[in-house]
Design a protein around this motif. Structure first.
Motif, mmCIF file in Angstrom:
data_model
loop_
_atom_site.group_PDB
_atom_site.id
_atom_site.type_symbol
_atom_site.label_atom_id
_atom_site.label_comp_id
_atom_site.label_asym_id
_atom_site.label_seq_id
_atom_site.Cartn_x
_atom_site.Cartn_y
_atom_site.Cartn_z
ATOM 1 N N ALA A 1 -6.595 4.405 -2.887
ATOM 2 C CA ALA A 1 -6.639 5.267 -1.692
ATOM 3 C C ALA A 1 -7.598 6.434 -1.934
ATOM 4 N N PRO B 1 0.830 -1.211 0.000
ATOM 5 C CA PRO B 1 0.000 0.000 0.000
ATOM 6 C C PRO B 1 0.861 1.256 0.000
ATOM 7 N N ALA C 1 -4.552 1.399 -1.902
ATOM 8 C CA ALA C 1 -4.965 1.171 -0.527
ATOM 9 C C ALA C 1 -4.821 -0.299 -0.157
ATOM 10 N N SER C 2 -5.158 -1.188 -1.089
ATOM 11 C CA SER C 2 -5.038 -2.624 -0.819
ATOM 12 C C SER C 2 -5.036 -3.399 -2.118
#
Length: 586
Positions: free
Chosen positions: A91, A71, A76-77
């Motif tokens: 994100a 990240p 974000a993932s």
């Protein structure tokens, strides 16, 4: 226009870097096939293609990429799903920073494509005849393509191929000269539509006389010879007819708000001096041969129902030239003089075989060299609400002016029903924008090869995939922005947690460039219609669940105002590319 890389492109770059750091070198060259997903913001499916190249299970490859893609400010993932999918979440701050960048870019972040000098041949009305429903889709589709190409940075040459030459003009001029007792020229304060309507009626009378009276037919043929040889009196009348018709065409184009002007009009007469040379060259090269007195080009794979070859007739047995010779001369001019790199013919689907033969003949002759693309851009018919070809009760094609008048009148009633307070010049302007926009959108919203339906109840509906729905969506967002401006300036939109509806709207806004580029590549304006309709739906969903003016915090309000601003600007730009007005108030 340098453009702003989309979030999908940024993710692809990020994943390629991760793959290059953990997998063999060929992994960095693989398209990881990133697309929007219901399971995450985006999904990457490239591990399956890599699996066959690397001889490893796709889930193992996906896991290696996910482990290497930690990240950061963009990602974000990254999660592995199923047999080898990668589910990607962007994100929140990266999403809103992207919205802010696009909002501040004049082109909304859309990049210029490689410039391709493009000639677009569209509309193609006939001199001395009223434009009818058959001209509608060519004019509207061609205009939308011209706008998209220009927006993406390609130089565009518009060409309006007017039918202004041939036997019919000798017939009409002779009939006028013999004095049927009708004044056809437009009077002061009269629209040119009246003059062309009279010319159309006179042409029909001349045609009837030509068919019924052999002596008149002979005089008409002599008049054709006089026209072709430059007889001053005949040419003077012909020029009057052409000028009157062009004034009328311009009135229609102004009503439709399309870009065509007199400078774009190139009649068949322009190519007439070169037709004999076209025939001579084709015959000299052995491409065209005489058959039953006509000069023809034959093709191994073009045969009629009886199995006999169907030729392209360059010169008729009587020595006259038809559409094929004119189209071949036009190709030579467009390549040699206009320096076209691409030539597009926006003509109905029934002409597909004609253009296929013309293009192949031009290729054989070297007039359409390698590196120059020529393409027929076909489209379907305009049908009525009953699913049958749109015609008058008498079985004739509807006059285009009548259709536009009907649409504007219907739009006026709809606008007044929705807001009886609208009055004066404003209501006339709005009715025209809504009515004409509805007609244009209905021609563009379906795949161009499918038939379009002219149904005013559906076209001017405030619900569903209509131009009016998009215009009202745009006006609604502008209203929100006016009220937000009265409440004072907003701060930075970056920061805080996105609500699901905010997220969906923002990610769709980021795909505007892809939609526009797709139209350019596929020549399918309906793809932009689909994008804009989805945008309007997502905005409605966002507005119903995410208060803008009564947001809980200043930062939340700033974020939502930014989403409103880019939504309004994207709707306006998208409608403009379709040739449709986007009024701020409705």
């Amino acid at each position: 226009m340098n453009g702003i890389p989309s979030l999908a492109d940024q993710l692809a770059s990020r994943l390629r870097s991760a793959a290059a750091g953990t997998l063999p070198p060929e992994a960095a060259e693989q398209d990881l096939q990133i697309q929007r997903s219901e399971h995450a913001d985006y999904q990457a499916n490239g591990a399956f293609a890599l699996a066959s190249r690397l001889k490893r299970p796709p889930r193992q490859i996906a896991a290696a990429i996910a482990d290497a893609c930690e990240p950061d400010g963009l990602v974000a993932s990254v999660e592995v799903s199923g047999p080898g999918y990668l589910n990607l979440r962007v994100a929140d701050d990266a999403i809103m920073a992207q919205i802010e960048r696009r909002s501040h870019d004049e082109a909304l972040g859309v990049p210029a494509t490689a410039p391709l000098r493009t000639v677009v041949d569209y509309s193609q009305p006939n001199i001395a005849k009223e434009m009818h429903v058959g001209h509608l889709r060519s004019t509207i589709i061609g205009d939308a393509l011209v706008r998209v190409f220009s927006f993406l940075g390609s130089p565009v040459v518009r060409q309006n191929h007017l039918g202004d030459w041939g036997t019919q003009f000798g017939m009409l001029i002779q009939y006028l000269d013999e004095g049927p007792g009708v004044s056809w020229r437009h009077e002061a304060q009269e629209s040119s539509a009246g003059a062309v309507s009279r010319l159309t009626a006179l042409y029909q009378q001349a045609r009837a006389a030509f068919d019924a009276d052999p002596e008149f037919a002979e005089r008409a043929r002599r008049r054709v010879v006089q026209l072709q040889s430059g007889d001053p009196g005949t040419l003077a009348t012909w020029h009057e007819i052409v000028d009157e018709s062009k004034r009328y065409f311009n009135e229609v184009y102004d009503r439709l708000d399309v870009l065509l002007t007199d400078d774009d009009a190139v009649g068949e007469s322009f190519y007439n001096p070169g037709l004999q040379d076209v025939a001579n060259e084709l015959e000299r090269m052995g491409i065209a041969v005489e058959s039953q007195g006509a000069l023809c080009v034959f093709f191994d794979d073009v045969k009629g129902p009886d199995g006999e070859p169907v030729p392209l007739i360059v010169r008729k047995a009587d020595g006259g030239f038809g559409y094929a010779a004119t189209d071949l001369a036009a190709i030579r001019h467009r390549v040699d003089v206009l320096r076209a790199q691409r030539i597009l013919y926006v003509v109905d689907a029934r002409q597909a075989l004609h253009f296929r033969m013309v293009f192949e003949t031009a290729r054989r002759a070297g007039w359409l060299p390698e590196g120059v693309e020529a393409a027929h851009v076909p489209f379907g018919s305009v049908l009525g609400a009953d699913g049958k070809p749109l015609k008058t009760r008498e079985g004739d094609a509807f006059r285009l002016i009548e259709l536009l008048d009907e649409a504007v009148a219907y739009a006026l009633a709809t606008v007044l029903e929705k807001d009886p307070e609208v009055a004066g010049a404003d209501v006339d302007t709005v009715a025209r924008q809504v009515g004409i926009g509805a007609v244009k959108y209905a021609s563009l919203v379906t795949s161009r090869t499918r038939d379009s339906v002219f149904d005013l109840d559906r076209m001017i509906s405030l619900t569903g995939n209509t131009g009016v729905y998009l215009q009202y969506a745009h006006a609604r967002v502008r209203s929100i922005l006016r009220r937000a401006a009265e409440a004072g300036p907003a701060g930075s939109p970056v920061g805080g947690t996105l609500e699901p509806a905010e997220r969906r709207l923002a990610l769709h806004l980021d795909e505007f460039a892809r939609a526009v580029v797709e139209v350019s590549g596929t020549l399918e304006p309906h793809r932009l219609c689909t994008y804009l309709f989805t945008l309007a739906q997502l905005f409605t969903e966002f507005y119903e669940s995410c208060p803008v003016l009564k947001a809980a915090t200043d930062q939340e309000r700033a974020r939502r105002v930014a989403l409103c601003q880019l939504t309004a600007d994207t709707l306006r730009r998208g409608l403009n590319l379709l040739g449709i007005a986007a009024p701020d108030r409705l």
